[in-house]
Enzyme design. Structure first.
Site, mmCIF file in Angstrom:
data_model
loop_
_atom_site.group_PDB
_atom_site.id
_atom_site.type_symbol
_atom_site.label_atom_id
_atom_site.label_comp_id
_atom_site.label_asym_id
_atom_site.label_seq_id
_atom_site.Cartn_x
_atom_site.Cartn_y
_atom_site.Cartn_z
ATOM 1 N N TYR A 40 -4.957 5.585 -8.968
ATOM 2 C CA TYR A 40 -6.058 4.641 -8.714
ATOM 3 C C TYR A 40 -7.304 5.078 -9.473
ATOM 4 C CZ TYR A 40 -3.656 2.214 -4.878
ATOM 5 O OH TYR A 40 -2.787 1.461 -4.143
ATOM 6 N N CYS A 94 0.821 -1.227 0.000
ATOM 7 C CA CYS A 94 0.000 0.000 0.000
ATOM 8 C C CYS A 94 0.853 1.275 0.000
ATOM 9 C CB CYS A 94 -0.915 -0.023 1.219
ATOM 10 S SG CYS A 94 -1.842 1.520 1.423
ATOM 11 N N SER A 124 -2.980 7.921 6.858
ATOM 12 C CA SER A 124 -1.543 7.822 6.576
ATOM 13 C C SER A 124 -0.843 9.177 6.599
ATOM 14 C CB SER A 124 -1.323 7.160 5.214
ATOM 15 O OG SER A 124 -1.929 7.915 4.193
ATOM 16 N N THR A 136 -9.083 -0.085 6.385
ATOM 17 C CA THR A 136 -7.904 0.183 5.554
ATOM 18 C C THR A 136 -6.609 0.104 6.362
ATOM 19 O OG1 THR A 136 -8.204 2.528 6.020
ATOM 20 C CG2 THR A 136 -9.143 1.728 3.965
ATOM 21 N N VAL A 137 -5.532 -0.085 5.656
ATOM 22 C CA VAL A 137 -4.195 0.107 6.221
ATOM 23 C C VAL A 137 -3.728 1.492 5.770
ATOM 24 C CG1 VAL A 137 -3.389 -2.260 6.436
ATOM 25 C CG2 VAL A 137 -3.268 -1.130 4.210
HETATM 26 N N1 LIG Z 1 -7.240 6.305 5.188
HETATM 27 C C1 LIG Z 1 -6.327 5.990 4.245
HETATM 28 C C2 LIG Z 1 -6.626 5.226 3.029
HETATM 29 C C3 LIG Z 1 -5.522 4.252 2.770
HETATM 30 C C4 LIG Z 1 -5.956 3.232 1.726
HETATM 31 O O1 LIG Z 1 -6.662 3.565 0.756
HETATM 32 N N2 LIG Z 1 -5.510 1.978 1.921
HETATM 33 C C5 LIG Z 1 -5.899 0.931 1.012
HETATM 34 C C6 LIG Z 1 -4.723 0.083 0.574
HETATM 35 S S1 LIG Z 1 -3.607 0.953 -0.453
HETATM 36 C C7 LIG Z 1 -6.863 -0.005 1.720
HETATM 37 O O2 LIG Z 1 -6.594 -0.481 2.807
HETATM 38 N N3 LIG Z 1 -7.983 -0.276 1.056
HETATM 39 C C8 LIG Z 1 -8.990 -1.153 1.542
HETATM 40 C C9 LIG Z 1 -10.375 -0.609 1.267
HETATM 41 O O3 LIG Z 1 -10.493 0.465 0.680
HETATM 42 O O4 LIG Z 1 -11.343 -1.275 1.662
HETATM 43 C C10 LIG Z 1 -4.996 6.603 4.370
HETATM 44 O O5 LIG Z 1 -4.431 6.310 5.384
HETATM 45 O O6 LIG Z 1 -4.521 7.343 3.516
#
Ligand SMILES: N[C@@H](CCC(=O)N[C@@H](CS)C(=O)NCC(=O)O)C(=O)O
Length: 293
Positions: free
Chosen positions: A171, A43, A125, A108-109
């Site tokens: 994306y 990620c 993040s 999310t991560v």
């Molecule tokens: N809140 C976020 C978003 C991060 C994000 O989009 N993480 C993606 C992986 S790259 C994820 O976990 N997606 C799972 C989902 O959207 O359900 C950040 O910390 O910037």
């Protein structure tokens, strides 16, 4: 996409369908050994705080682990190779419920876990990266100032610009469901690379010759470009190495051992190609390309 709604997992529901979205309360206490950062090595957003921790040498202060590469109907998973050693959960949904049983929102991560209170205290993040770069600096082995006071406002503005035009933008067209969306977002993304390329003609990094926080926002997208985005997201209007200064800049960044070790190309390839069945239905992971770095 997928969400938790009052603690129930819906693999095919969108965030905008939720009546409310929960947020986490950050902890003010800076304490070595108290927190754990859950990331996915694939990620680019999780890569921001991970890059800061690694570059500053904060790994002994904040522990880190990754979820497994595959992400299917159950969301992000732990497995034998990528276990949840802190809470022994089997996936991130379970971890969110453990922290906030009636949570509503995306799962999310990255997430920052407080091992004392046993709760999630952050999942954004950009703010996690900013926090590690500033408030945590006194505990860092390498005391590099990633947010110099004289550039602070410009750094915040550039991070937001990078998010909208580069990090998230790729994306937008990678997942586009129609030609117009693809064209528009691809255009915005490649125009942004052109702007960055011109900027990097004048200085080694984004702000002069020292690494600052926006460099650790841009790097995660650049290092995924050739092996993932160019193929999987059809980011092929131009090759990355046709942006001469931008490419030189990426090579400079990955030549730094504490940054290079945060880049796991194989893990990223496995995640993107296997998990996004809507754009790669067979889940086949390409053998290449061979990259120069
Ligand atoms: N809140 C976020 C978003 C991060 C994000 O989009 N993480 C993606 C992986 S790259 C994820 O976990 N997606 C799972 C989902 O959207 O359900 C950040 O910390 O910037």
């Amino acid at each position: 996409m997928a969400v938790l709604d009052k603690g129930i997992w819906y693999p095919n529901r969108e965030e905008h369908e939720l009546s409310a979205i929960d947020t986490f309360t950050p902890s003010k206490a800076i304490e070595a050994g108290r927190y754990h950062l859950y990331i996915s090595l694939a990620c680019p957003f999780a890569h921001r705080p991970y890059g800061v921790i690694s570059y500053l040498g904060l790994e002994d202060v904040v522990s880190i682990s990754s979820v497994a590469p595959e992400r299917y109907e159950d969301g992000w998973l732990f497995n034998e190779e990528y276990p949840d050693e802190i809470n022994q959960t089997k996936n991130l949904v379970e971890l969110f419920i453990l922290s906030h049983p009636a949570y509503s929102g995306k799962v999310t991560v990255p997430i920052l876990w407080d091992k004392v209170r046993n709760v999630i205290i952050g999942n954004d993040s950009a703010s996690l990266a900013m926090d590690f770069a500033t408030r945590w600096l006194p505990l860092a082995k390498n005391k590099f100032n990633l947010v110099p006071e004289n550039y602070k406002n410009e750094i915040i503005a550039l991070n937001e610009w990078l998010h909208g035009n580069v990090n998230r933008r790729v994306y937008n067209f990678g997942f586009a469901q129609d030609q117009k969306t693809y064209n528009t977002s691809s255009e915005i993304f490649f125009d942004a690379l052109e702007i960055l390329n011109a900027r990097l003609k004048k200085s080694r990094y984004l702000f002069d010759d020292e690494i600052t926080l926006p460099d650790l926002f841009l790097m995660p997208t650049l290092v995924r470009f050739e092996t993932v985005y160019e193929i999987h997201f059809k980011a092929n209007k131009q090759r990355l190495n046709s942006f001469e200064n931008l490419y030189r800049y990426m090579l400079d960044l990955v030549a730094i051992p504490n940054l290079r070790k945060t880049v796991d190309i194989n893990h990223s390839k496995l995640h993107y190609y296997m998990s996004h069945k809507h754009i790669n239905p067979t889940g086949i992971v390409p053998a290449g390309p061979k990259i120069a770095w």
